[in-house]
Write a protein that holds these residues in place. Structure first.
Motif, mmCIF file in Angstrom:
data_model
loop_
_atom_site.group_PDB
_atom_site.id
_atom_site.type_symbol
_atom_site.label_atom_id
_atom_site.label_comp_id
_atom_site.label_asym_id
_atom_site.label_seq_id
_atom_site.Cartn_x
_atom_site.Cartn_y
_atom_site.Cartn_z
ATOM 1 N N LEU A 65 0.835 -1.384 -0.105
ATOM 2 C CA LEU A 65 0.015 0.214 -0.066
ATOM 3 C C LEU A 65 0.781 1.278 0.066
ATOM 4 C CD1 LEU A 65 -2.902 -1.024 2.614
ATOM 5 C CD2 LEU A 65 -2.820 -0.953 0.039
ATOM 6 N N GLY A 66 2.009 1.134 -0.296
ATOM 7 C CA GLY A 66 3.193 2.397 -0.386
ATOM 8 C C GLY A 66 3.582 2.308 1.187
ATOM 9 N N PHE A 67 3.289 1.830 2.054
ATOM 10 C CA PHE A 67 4.000 1.503 3.370
ATOM 11 C C PHE A 67 4.183 0.244 3.924
ATOM 12 C CE2 PHE A 67 -0.490 2.852 4.049
ATOM 13 C CZ PHE A 67 -1.105 1.507 4.936
ATOM 14 N N SER A 68 4.913 -0.196 4.995
ATOM 15 C CA SER A 68 4.934 -1.434 5.379
ATOM 16 C C SER A 68 3.760 -2.139 5.757
ATOM 17 C CB SER A 68 5.982 -1.466 7.040
ATOM 18 O OG SER A 68 5.995 -2.718 7.037
ATOM 19 N N ASN A 69 3.656 -3.345 5.320
ATOM 20 C CA ASN A 69 2.683 -4.107 5.652
ATOM 21 C C ASN A 69 2.033 -4.286 6.923
ATOM 22 O OD1 ASN A 69 2.162 -4.425 2.580
ATOM 23 N ND2 ASN A 69 3.083 -6.295 2.758
ATOM 24 N N SER A 70 3.451 -4.267 7.749
ATOM 25 C CA SER A 70 3.117 -4.551 9.174
ATOM 26 C C SER A 70 2.228 -3.630 9.938
ATOM 27 C CB SER A 70 4.691 -4.571 9.637
ATOM 28 O OG SER A 70 5.174 -3.123 9.457
ATOM 29 N N ILE A 71 2.256 -2.218 9.372
ATOM 30 C CA ILE A 71 1.519 -1.110 9.976
ATOM 31 C C ILE A 71 -0.095 -1.464 9.714
ATOM 32 C CG2 ILE A 71 0.645 1.139 9.593
ATOM 33 C CD1 ILE A 71 3.766 1.710 8.987
ATOM 34 N N ALA A 72 -0.029 -2.152 8.415
ATOM 35 C CA ALA A 72 -1.832 -2.555 8.130
ATOM 36 C C ALA A 72 -2.174 -3.650 9.097
ATOM 37 C CB ALA A 72 -1.946 -2.666 6.793
ATOM 38 N N GLY A 73 -1.046 -4.588 9.273
ATOM 39 C CA GLY A 73 -1.312 -5.453 10.134
ATOM 40 C C GLY A 73 -1.769 -5.200 11.547
ATOM 41 N N MET A 74 -0.901 -4.436 12.062
ATOM 42 C CA MET A 74 -1.059 -3.948 13.435
ATOM 43 C C MET A 74 -2.501 -3.374 13.648
ATOM 44 S SD MET A 74 2.419 -2.240 14.928
ATOM 45 C CE MET A 74 2.579 -1.270 13.512
ATOM 46 N N VAL A 75 -2.878 -2.828 12.579
ATOM 47 C CA VAL A 75 -4.429 -2.035 12.677
ATOM 48 C C VAL A 75 -5.436 -3.127 12.449
ATOM 49 C CG1 VAL A 75 -5.952 -0.345 11.356
ATOM 50 C CG2 VAL A 75 -3.642 0.116 12.053
ATOM 51 N N LEU A 76 -5.164 -3.922 11.575
ATOM 52 C CA LEU A 76 -6.262 -4.844 10.918
ATOM 53 C C LEU A 76 -6.540 -6.097 12.213
ATOM 54 C CD1 LEU A 76 -5.915 -4.788 7.092
ATOM 55 C CD2 LEU A 76 -7.573 -3.519 8.523
ATOM 56 N N PHE A 77 -5.528 -6.554 12.595
ATOM 57 C CA PHE A 77 -5.579 -7.615 13.784
ATOM 58 C C PHE A 77 -6.300 -7.401 14.750
ATOM 59 C CE2 PHE A 77 -2.392 -10.140 11.161
ATOM 60 C CZ PHE A 77 -2.811 -11.357 11.332
ATOM 61 N N ALA A 78 -6.770 -5.719 14.981
ATOM 62 C CA ALA A 78 -7.593 -5.503 15.950
ATOM 63 C C ALA A 78 -8.845 -6.044 15.706
ATOM 64 C CB ALA A 78 -7.452 -4.012 16.222
ATOM 65 N N GLY A 79 -9.040 -6.053 14.408
ATOM 66 C CA GLY A 79 -10.646 -6.697 14.049
ATOM 67 C C GLY A 79 -11.076 -7.950 14.577
ATOM 68 N N PRO A 80 -10.340 -9.017 14.527
ATOM 69 C CA PRO A 80 -10.720 -10.185 14.965
ATOM 70 C C PRO A 80 -10.889 -10.071 16.757
ATOM 71 C CG PRO A 80 -8.839 -10.644 13.573
ATOM 72 C CD PRO A 80 -9.045 -9.170 13.771
ATOM 73 N N VAL A 81 -9.975 -9.402 17.448
ATOM 74 C CA VAL A 81 -10.333 -9.214 18.834
ATOM 75 C C VAL A 81 -11.460 -8.380 19.124
ATOM 76 C CG1 VAL A 81 -9.372 -7.934 20.839
ATOM 77 C CG2 VAL A 81 -7.647 -9.018 19.035
ATOM 78 N N TYR A 82 -11.869 -7.461 18.130
ATOM 79 C CA TYR A 82 -13.081 -6.650 18.636
ATOM 80 C C TYR A 82 -14.273 -7.564 18.417
ATOM 81 C CZ TYR A 82 -16.492 -2.845 18.068
ATOM 82 O OH TYR A 82 -17.696 -1.901 18.288
ATOM 83 N N ALA A 83 -14.278 -8.602 17.127
ATOM 84 C CA ALA A 83 -15.362 -9.385 16.798
ATOM 85 C C ALA A 83 -15.558 -10.271 17.955
ATOM 86 C CB ALA A 83 -14.944 -9.995 15.517
ATOM 87 N N GLY A 84 -14.200 -11.013 18.510
ATOM 88 C CA GLY A 84 -14.461 -11.923 19.600
ATOM 89 C C GLY A 84 -15.147 -11.401 20.517
ATOM 90 N N VAL A 85 -14.610 -10.059 21.008
ATOM 91 C CA VAL A 85 -15.095 -9.444 22.382
ATOM 92 C C VAL A 85 -16.536 -9.001 22.101
ATOM 93 C CG1 VAL A 85 -14.811 -7.381 23.818
ATOM 94 C CG2 VAL A 85 -12.777 -8.670 23.125
#
Length: 197
Positions: A65-85
């Motif tokens: 996306l023009g920046f490190s995929n790891s940044i997107a990962g840190m943001v998007l992996f909050a999704g499963p946590v939010y869904a589970g909670v």
């Protein structure tokens, strides 16, 4: 409006997957910064010629996306946590649109990790350890989530689809292992990993 609620076990799987994936994405980010600045990361992922993060992190595929995929990962992996909670906190369940949105993101992640696996094996000819942990987390996240969504009629109430969802839910552990095996065998045939140790 139909409400759907996953089992507590599935909700916990989402939370654990999100926490683990987000943590590893953060480690990848630290490795990325280390690559750019020449500093040593907290935990290195340089384990050898074929098992290393370097070629992947600084590649176009590692910055899709023009920046490190790891940044997107840190943001998007909050999704499963939010869904589970959310699932654990909502005894009645949540609306279909909520789960469909979550399912689309999980499916997108599934497609991306396979794309990254192909790029790692065939283009960069190396395997990134932290990336592989993200693959290990995302693959079962997809199969278990998809099985539940199809079984529960999140996408459609059609009987054949729900029957397929029940079958996928039952066989999700085996399908996950076969998915891992496909990537591992492909990596071995292409890179001869075992000979590098």
């Amino acid at each position: 409006m139909a409400l759907h609620r996953p089992t507590a076990a599935l909700a916990v799987l989402w939370i654990v997957s999100g926490v683990l994936g987000g943590t590893v994405a953060f480690l990848l980010y630290l490795e990325y910064i280390g690559q750019l600045t020449g500093s040593d990361p907290i935990v290195s992922c340089q384990w050898g010629v074929l098992v290393t993060c370097g070629p992947n992190l600084l590649s176009p595929g590692g910055n899709i996306l023009g920046f490190s995929n790891s940044i997107a990962g840190m943001v998007l992996f909050a999704g499963p946590v939010y869904a589970g909670v959310s699932a654990l906190a909502s005894p009645a369940g949540l609306r279909r649109w909520y789960w469909r949105t979550f399912g689309i993101f999980v499916a997108g992640a599934f497609v991306l990790v396979h794309y990254f696996a192909i790029q790692s094996i065939f283009v960069y000819r190396s395997l990134c350890p932290w990336c592989m942990i993200i693959w290990l987390v995302t693959i079962p996240l997809f199969w278990y989530t998809t099985g539940w969504m199809l079984r529960e009629g999140v996408w459609t109430e059609a009987v054949p689809v729900r029957r397929a969802g029940r079958a996928l839910s039952t066989w999700a552990p085996l399908v996950t292992v076969l998915d891992y095996a496909l990537i591992a065998v492909t990596a071995q045939l292409r890179l001869d990993l075992l000979a590098s140790f």
